[in-house]
Scaffold this motif. Structure first.
Motif, PDB file in Angstrom:
ATOM      1  N   LYS A 162     136.594 -60.170  65.158  1.00 39.85           N
ATOM      2  CA  LYS A 162     135.624 -59.636  64.197  1.00 39.85           C
ATOM      3  C   LYS A 162     134.514 -58.863  64.895  1.00 39.85           C
ATOM      4  O   LYS A 162     133.940 -57.940  64.313  1.00 39.85           O
ATOM      5  CB  LYS A 162     135.050 -60.778  63.340  1.00 39.85           C
ATOM      6  CG  LYS A 162     136.123 -61.369  62.434  1.00 39.85           C
ATOM      7  CD  LYS A 162     135.601 -62.302  61.389  1.00 39.85           C
ATOM      8  CE  LYS A 162     136.737 -62.678  60.442  1.00 39.85           C
ATOM      9  NZ  LYS A 162     136.323 -63.591  59.388  1.00 39.85           N
ATOM     10  N   VAL A 194     144.669 -53.966  62.022  1.00 34.96           N
ATOM     11  CA  VAL A 194     144.477 -55.405  62.159  1.00 34.96           C
ATOM     12  C   VAL A 194     145.508 -56.147  61.320  1.00 34.96           C
ATOM     13  O   VAL A 194     145.671 -55.854  60.134  1.00 34.96           O
ATOM     14  CB  VAL A 194     143.052 -55.825  61.715  1.00 34.96           C
ATOM     15  CG1 VAL A 194     142.863 -57.318  61.916  1.00 34.96           C
ATOM     16  CG2 VAL A 194     141.999 -55.053  62.501  1.00 34.96           C
ATOM     17  N   PHE A 215     145.934 -59.625  59.873  1.00 31.43           N
ATOM     18  CA  PHE A 215     145.235 -60.884  59.644  1.00 31.43           C
ATOM     19  C   PHE A 215     146.244 -62.039  59.558  1.00 31.43           C
ATOM     20  O   PHE A 215     147.448 -61.809  59.414  1.00 31.43           O
ATOM     21  CB  PHE A 215     144.405 -60.809  58.363  1.00 31.43           C
ATOM     22  CG  PHE A 215     143.199 -59.927  58.507  1.00 31.43           C
ATOM     23  CD1 PHE A 215     142.001 -60.431  58.968  1.00 31.43           C
ATOM     24  CD2 PHE A 215     143.273 -58.576  58.209  1.00 31.43           C
ATOM     25  CE1 PHE A 215     140.896 -59.612  59.116  1.00 31.43           C
ATOM     26  CE2 PHE A 215     142.170 -57.758  58.349  1.00 31.43           C
ATOM     27  CZ  PHE A 215     140.972 -58.275  58.812  1.00 31.43           C
ATOM     28  N   GLN A 216     145.686 -63.255  59.602  1.00 27.31           N
ATOM     29  CA  GLN A 216     146.562 -64.422  59.707  1.00 27.31           C
ATOM     30  C   GLN A 216     147.622 -64.476  58.622  1.00 27.31           C
ATOM     31  O   GLN A 216     148.773 -64.741  58.893  1.00 27.31           O
ATOM     32  CB  GLN A 216     145.728 -65.703  59.678  1.00 27.31           C
ATOM     33  CG  GLN A 216     145.145 -66.047  61.033  1.00 27.31           C
ATOM     34  CD  GLN A 216     144.534 -67.433  61.077  1.00 27.31           C
ATOM     35  OE1 GLN A 216     144.929 -68.313  60.326  1.00 27.31           O
ATOM     36  NE2 GLN A 216     143.573 -67.624  61.955  1.00 27.31           N
ATOM     37  N   ALA A 243     146.747 -60.592  54.693  1.00 27.09           N
ATOM     38  CA  ALA A 243     145.624 -60.028  53.909  1.00 27.09           C
ATOM     39  C   ALA A 243     146.072 -58.834  53.073  1.00 27.09           C
ATOM     40  O   ALA A 243     145.360 -57.826  52.975  1.00 27.09           O
ATOM     41  CB  ALA A 243     144.455 -59.643  54.825  1.00 27.09           C
ATOM     42  N   LEU A 244     147.239 -58.951  52.465  1.00 27.91           N
ATOM     43  CA  LEU A 244     147.708 -57.882  51.577  1.00 27.91           C
ATOM     44  C   LEU A 244     146.883 -57.919  50.291  1.00 27.91           C
ATOM     45  O   LEU A 244     146.444 -58.982  49.859  1.00 27.91           O
ATOM     46  CB  LEU A 244     149.184 -58.082  51.245  1.00 27.91           C
ATOM     47  CG  LEU A 244     150.138 -58.086  52.446  1.00 27.91           C
ATOM     48  CD1 LEU A 244     151.557 -58.365  51.982  1.00 27.91           C
ATOM     49  CD2 LEU A 244     150.089 -56.766  53.179  1.00 27.91           C
TER      50      LEU A 244
END
Lengths: 267, 346
Positions: free
Chosen positions: B143, B180, B182-183, B186-187
């Protein structure tokens, strides 16, 4: 001193309220400066969601409350020997108080909480961060588009809701109770309201709507702490919105009709 | 017990003798030669001067032996008496320029200090891994790279530009260099897979729908999701969401791609497949890939360069092949996944 002083709680409320106002000004700025038009399609999509998801519920509630106002008004006017005056109660009840409050409650429960849940869920699933790292302002994409949709859609929804309330009152007084003719009902009904009253009612309802949407956006955008945090934010927004609906309702009535009833009641 | 016997001091000798090819030619191109605390072009030395004043320095084993660490040292770390006992800050050369650099970064959330003097370099055109136990600040690192968080003090440089000092417009422009993952991918829940991948192109380019379709179909094909383009995120499995997020992260051909725990929630086979995919796509496209994980198998599969992070500071960083042979007991314990060693349950 180990505990918190009694002043700290109201101080926190004021600080939070200040944060919400600051946030609201920023989101309104995104709309007024036209940045929201960068996501015009998303704004229209949100408008569609508002219409499809909320219109019928709001109209239904307005109709039911209009019926109630009509019935109560008809019986009350009969009790004082003036059944032909039933239109007074319908006019005031529908336009000035019941429909605006019903509007506020319904928006708080359906639209405000929906916004908190949607944006809060986007926040905790990293969708907000994903937007930011793509170089897209999440404030504009998520918040300003929803406010824009509300500004476009709500005045029309409210005006139609008033129509449903009026129609329901007419049905109750003229068709159901039937102690006054259609012409007699409308004579009194229109005598006790005029276009400025209609405008004031819209202003009152739109002030409620703006507050509800901004509060929903704020609590959703700042949600944290996983699903529990989103749930807590949703509950907080509901509480604050309920308070704001009553405050705005009371202020609106005082400002618009507090000094002058704007009706032929004498005195 | 002398100060030179402290565990991290055992690395002083090899660091001084380790000469990068660039140094041999007289050039000092990147910050691997820079003292991370800002003393210029001095050779790398261990940076944990706090430890030098510790009253009881434990006896360390010979670095070339396989001797076990004395229990008193392990206990001292596990009890939290000196949490930075093993942090040499050693930065082995990677032979490349740095895409991202953390310079003495501190970050706290309330009373919790997450980054505590972090000095970290991410080499360009390599797959870097930031490894570390859970809760050590790995995601906070990501971040900071993209300006979603700012350091309380210190600096974060992306291709030499200071992220905390950027104006909003510069920041949004800089972020276009990044992809990025994301875990959980983050769609965007309101869009199907195809629109999710097309979204950055529609927002940031003037390409026609035909051009966008060609790029999106190509990326979706690369991650093996060609048959699921009309599905919404809630209809996809965890692995599919990650692959879709990967496709979206790549669609603007970013120079730096960040992966936040791409293996979390995946079974070992799918983790291996995802790692292969990351490696393949990096081989095709190049750029700086940064993978945050605590999965050692993933590190062995794909990492060119590894940084071990613990308690907000780098324990050690260097090329993967060198770090897996590191004599540092903490690094050795972590990279072999053993229970015995300085890292306990605390």
């Amino acid at each position: 001193m180990t505990g918190r002083t009694w002043l700290e709680v109201p101080k926190e409320w004021i600080a939070s309220f200040g944060e919400i106002v600051k946030f609201g000004v920023r989101v309104i700025g995104e709309v007024l400066t036209g940045r929201v038009f960068g996501f015009f399609g998303e704004g229209l999509r949100q408008a569609g969601i508002l219409i499809l998801g909320s219109a019928l519920v709001i109209f239904g509630l307005a109709f039911i409350l209009g019926l109630t106002c009509g019935l109560e008004g008809a019986y009350f006017s009969r009790s004082v020997g003036a059944p032909a005056q039933a239109g007074i109660f319908s006019a005031w009840c529908d336009l000035r108080e019941v429909i605006p409050y019903a509007w506020g409650y319904m928006l708080s429960a359906k639209v405000g909480t929906g916004i908190v849940a949607e944006i809060g869920a986007a926040r905790i699933t990293d969708e907000v961060d994903a937007l930011e790292v793509m170089g897209i302002s999440s404030m504009t994409f998520l918040c300003a588009t929803r406010l824009f949709a509300a500004i476009v859609v709500f005045p029309f929804l409210y005006i139609i809701a008033i129509g449903f309330g009026f129609f329901a009152s007419y049905l109750a007084v003229v068709e159901q109770i039937g102690e006054v003719s259609s012409g007699g009902f409308f004579l009194i009904f229109w005598m006790f309201q005029n276009p400025p009253d209609f405008l004031y009612s819209i202003i009152k309802a739109m002030a409620m709507a703006l507050a509800i949407v901004v509060v929903g956006l704020y609590y959703g955008y700042t949600a944290s702490g996983g699903p529990v945090g989103v749930g807590t934010a949703t509950a907080k927004s509901m509480v604050l919105n309920t308070v704001l609906v009553h405050l705005i309702g009371m202020l609106g009535t005082q400002i618009f009709w507090g000094q002058d009833p704007r009706a032929p009641v004498g005195g | 017990m002398t100060e030179s016997n402290r565990p991290h001091d055992q690395f002083a000798e090899p660091m001084e003798t380790h000469v990068a090819p660039e140094e041999q030619t007289g050039r000092l191109p990147s910050s691997e030669q820079r003292d991370p605390r800002g003393s210029g072009d001095a050779p790398v030395v261990p940076t944990h001067e706090d430890d030098l004043t510790a009253p009881e320095a434990p006896q360390a084993p010979d670095r070339d032996s396989n001797e076990e660490v004395p229990q008193n040292i392990v206990d001292q770390t596990r009890k939290g008496e000196d949490p930075y006992l093993w942090h040499t800050g050693l930065k082995r050369p990677h032979g490349s320029t740095e895409a991202v650099e953390f310079i003495d970064v501190y970050k706290s959330f309330g009373r919790n200090t997450i980054l505590n003097g972090l000095n970290l370099g991410i080499p360009d055109n390599q797959i870097s891994m930031i490894l570390g136990p859970s809760g050590t600040g790995k995601s906070v690192c990501i971040k900071h790279m993209v300006g979603l968080l700012y350091p309380d003090s210190g600096d974060v440089l992306v291709h030499g530009q200071s992220v905390p000092n950027m104006e909003d417009d510069q920041l949004f422009e800089m972020r276009k260099k990044f992809g990025v993952l994301f875990q959980d991918g983050a769609l965007f829940g309101s869009m199907n897979l195809w629109d999710n991948v097309a979204f950055p192109l529609r927002q940031h380019t003037d390409k026609s729908e035909e051009e966008i379709a060609a790029i999106v179909n190509s990326r979706i094909g690369e991650v093996g999701l060609a048959g699921a383009t009309d599905k919404f995120p809630n209809e996809l499995s965890g692995g599919m969401r990650k692959r879709a997020g990967f496709a979206r992260a790549l669609v603007l051909d970013p120079g730096i791609v960040l992966f936040d725990e791409p293996d979390s929630g995946l079974d070992p086979v799918r983790t291996a497949l995802l790692c292969e995919l990351i490696k393949e796509i990096h081989d095709e496209n190049g750029g700086a890939y940064v993978v945050i994980t605590h999965d050692i198998m993933s590190a062995r599969r794909v990492a060119d360069y590894i940084s071990v992070l613990w308690k907000g500071r780098i324990v050690e960083q260097g090329p993967a092949s060198e770090l897996f042979d590191s004599p540092n007991q903490f690094v050795r314990q972590f990279l072999s996944g053993e229970a015995a060693g300085p890292l306990g349950m605390e």
